[in-house]
Design an enzyme around this catalytic site. Sequence first.
Site, mmCIF file in Angstrom:
data_model
loop_
_atom_site.group_PDB
_atom_site.id
_atom_site.type_symbol
_atom_site.label_atom_id
_atom_site.label_comp_id
_atom_site.label_asym_id
_atom_site.label_seq_id
_atom_site.Cartn_x
_atom_site.Cartn_y
_atom_site.Cartn_z
ATOM 1 N N GLY A 59 0.843 -1.192 0.000
ATOM 2 C CA GLY A 59 0.000 0.000 0.000
ATOM 3 C C GLY A 59 0.872 1.232 0.000
ATOM 4 O O GLY A 59 2.061 1.149 0.344
ATOM 5 N N CYS A 86 5.330 -6.057 1.568
ATOM 6 C CA CYS A 86 5.706 -4.637 1.579
ATOM 7 C C CYS A 86 4.989 -3.904 2.725
ATOM 8 O O CYS A 86 5.252 -4.189 3.883
ATOM 9 C CB CYS A 86 5.417 -4.020 0.212
ATOM 10 S SG CYS A 86 6.297 -2.472 -0.020
ATOM 11 N N TYR A 87 4.048 -3.002 2.430
ATOM 12 C CA TYR A 87 3.336 -2.338 3.531
ATOM 13 C C TYR A 87 2.695 -3.381 4.454
ATOM 14 O O TYR A 87 2.640 -3.193 5.665
ATOM 15 C CB TYR A 87 2.260 -1.391 2.986
ATOM 16 C CG TYR A 87 1.510 -0.641 4.064
ATOM 17 C CD1 TYR A 87 2.052 0.512 4.625
ATOM 18 C CD2 TYR A 87 0.278 -1.090 4.545
ATOM 19 C CE1 TYR A 87 1.382 1.196 5.633
ATOM 20 C CE2 TYR A 87 -0.400 -0.421 5.548
ATOM 21 C CZ TYR A 87 0.161 0.724 6.086
ATOM 22 O OH TYR A 87 -0.500 1.401 7.083
ATOM 23 N N HIS A 173 7.941 -7.546 -3.788
ATOM 24 C CA HIS A 173 6.628 -7.927 -4.332
ATOM 25 C C HIS A 173 6.717 -9.258 -5.085
ATOM 26 O O HIS A 173 7.103 -9.285 -6.247
ATOM 27 C CB HIS A 173 6.113 -6.832 -5.278
ATOM 28 C CG HIS A 173 5.689 -5.608 -4.546
ATOM 29 N ND1 HIS A 173 4.425 -5.457 -4.031
ATOM 30 C CD2 HIS A 173 6.370 -4.487 -4.210
ATOM 31 C CE1 HIS A 173 4.337 -4.292 -3.409
ATOM 32 N NE2 HIS A 173 5.507 -3.677 -3.505
ATOM 33 N N GLU A 175 4.370 -10.884 -6.314
ATOM 34 C CA GLU A 175 3.281 -11.018 -7.292
ATOM 35 C C GLU A 175 3.606 -10.459 -8.672
ATOM 36 O O GLU A 175 2.903 -10.736 -9.636
ATOM 37 C CB GLU A 175 2.004 -10.351 -6.748
ATOM 38 C CG GLU A 175 2.042 -8.821 -6.631
ATOM 39 C CD GLU A 175 2.687 -8.302 -5.332
ATOM 40 O OE1 GLU A 175 3.483 -9.054 -4.735
ATOM 41 O OE2 GLU A 175 2.416 -7.162 -4.951
ATOM 42 N N ASP A 231 -17.780 -12.039 -22.188
ATOM 43 C CA ASP A 231 -18.434 -12.241 -20.892
ATOM 44 C C ASP A 231 -19.868 -12.756 -21.027
ATOM 45 O O ASP A 231 -20.250 -13.716 -20.370
ATOM 46 C CB ASP A 231 -18.429 -10.943 -20.075
ATOM 47 C CG ASP A 231 -17.029 -10.370 -19.958
ATOM 48 O OD1 ASP A 231 -16.071 -11.136 -20.188
ATOM 49 O OD2 ASP A 231 -16.891 -9.172 -19.657
ATOM 50 N N LYS A 372 -10.789 -11.770 -15.930
ATOM 51 C CA LYS A 372 -10.991 -11.948 -17.374
ATOM 52 C C LYS A 372 -10.256 -13.179 -17.932
ATOM 53 O O LYS A 372 -10.816 -13.934 -18.713
ATOM 54 C CB LYS A 372 -10.494 -10.690 -18.101
ATOM 55 C CG LYS A 372 -10.890 -10.626 -19.552
ATOM 56 C CD LYS A 372 -12.252 -10.019 -19.673
ATOM 57 C CE LYS A 372 -12.712 -9.855 -21.080
ATOM 58 N NZ LYS A 372 -14.008 -9.169 -21.127
#
Length: 516
Positions: A59, A86-87, A173, A175, A231, A372
């Site tokens: 964050g 991180c945060y 990070h 990710e 979708d 998605k």
Amino acid sequence: MSVDIHQEKLLILDFGSQYTQLIARRVRELKVYCEIHPFNRSIDFIKKFKPQGIILSGGPASVYDEGAPTLVREVLDLNIPILGICYGMQILAHSLDGVVTKAPKREYGRALIKVKKESLLFRGLEQEQPAWMSHGDRIEKLPDGFITIAYSNNSPHAAIQHSKRPFYGVQFHPEVIHTPKGSDILRNFAFLICKCRGLWTMKSFIESTINEIRSLVNNNQVICAVSGGVDSTVTAVLIHHAINERLKCVFVNNGVLRKGEAEKVVSVFKNNFKINLSYVNEEMRFLEKLKNVTDPEEKRKIIGNEFIYVFEDYARKISGIDFLAQGTLYPDVIESVSFKGPSATIKSHHNVGGLPEKMNLKLIEPLRELFKDEVRELGKELGIENEILWRQPFPGPGLAIRILGGVTPERLHILREADDIVVTEMKKTGWYWKVWQSFAVLLPVKTVGVMGDERTYENVIAIRVVESKDGMTADWVNLPYDLLGHIANRIINEVTGVNRVVYDVSSKPPSTIEWE
Ligand code: XMP
């Protein structure tokens, strides 16, 4: 016996990082279900959610900032594994009375982290690896019971863990793709530390969703508006698998579709999916309403409202409809605390919101847990062809916002022909699948040209080709000149009424993808 795909799940508490959704996607790639929720969810909510583990996202705040997001303290008493990123790591340390301070140097970008202590988090990984850092603060003093398991040149505590309790933190990070082994670290957390098994597969998702739809709908009927887009198509096919002919699909021709679009959607639904689709052709009704309308927002409003009226008219004619199906995706459901940016409000995007209450229908949204790329995976599993799954986005107000100024049948004809050439050539060369969107725009100006010995005074077509991740920002694509030249040539030679083609080289921001 079907698997309960929600019996194992991770909870991601969002502290406002731009990467929070990425964490969820990486975790789901490991076939572990997870959800993102705001950092301040109550302890009762968290207990009821029953996560196998909790990830605290990064964050933008500093733990000592006034109003900085805090960790619900009781989470620490649940004895559920926690990974702070991180945060998330700083707030974990701060909540346990560690000391966080401004780092002497802001660390941003690639760093080399070195594993210092054997830990489940780094099991099977090399001792040294690149990781992506993005922080201004760092941990100065570890909370009691914590040890450092990895460090980097700038971060003495690049990764930490509690020696007895299942608490972990990483300053980098895992990710993002710039941390090449990040997924392995998340896998170790999910599988070794949280003891997940990876039950979230598309097969099990389909099975469990079909069961849910059946028991929810019972013997009633569901109505679903389809557009031919990814979708709504996947939504319809999935529901059809569950309740067959009790699904009523409707496709509305709003008069501003592309060349051959209506015929194609009708044929795919009838022939490929064997879904009974009602084709409602209201071209004239929409074009009448759009007559002399030049304001983009006005066009959107008219098309959106008219769609609702047409849909209501249609639904009224079928008796026994109880449910409305919508292809809502997970990013629209997340109550994210991160800044969405101003772009969301620049143009009012058309959707069918408001319909269910007005029509007294219950909503059914089988894709609301999916991103998605997961919808595409699901579509593939359901046997839907790539042509549909990888179709570029097309706005609800269609060609009306690509004809600048008034929408007339003549202008629609010109744009349809020009756009068809753009799409055909992009597909032929494979570029169509590499870009976010590629289309033609009809400008409301005429310019002088010469054809044979004749002076012409005709329309201008702009070609817009952009790459983007989510439509929020975009870059124009550096298409080969040969391809651009070929497209321009074809348009000018084959489309009566066009004597000039230009290429749009603006990025978003400050421009937008559509011209209106
Ligand atoms: P802009 O033009 O805002 O477009 O940069 C971002 C993305 O949104 C699509 N778009 C729309 N989609 N209704 C829609 O359903 C709309 O009114 C609308 N306006 C823009 C656009 O095609 C792009 O993918």
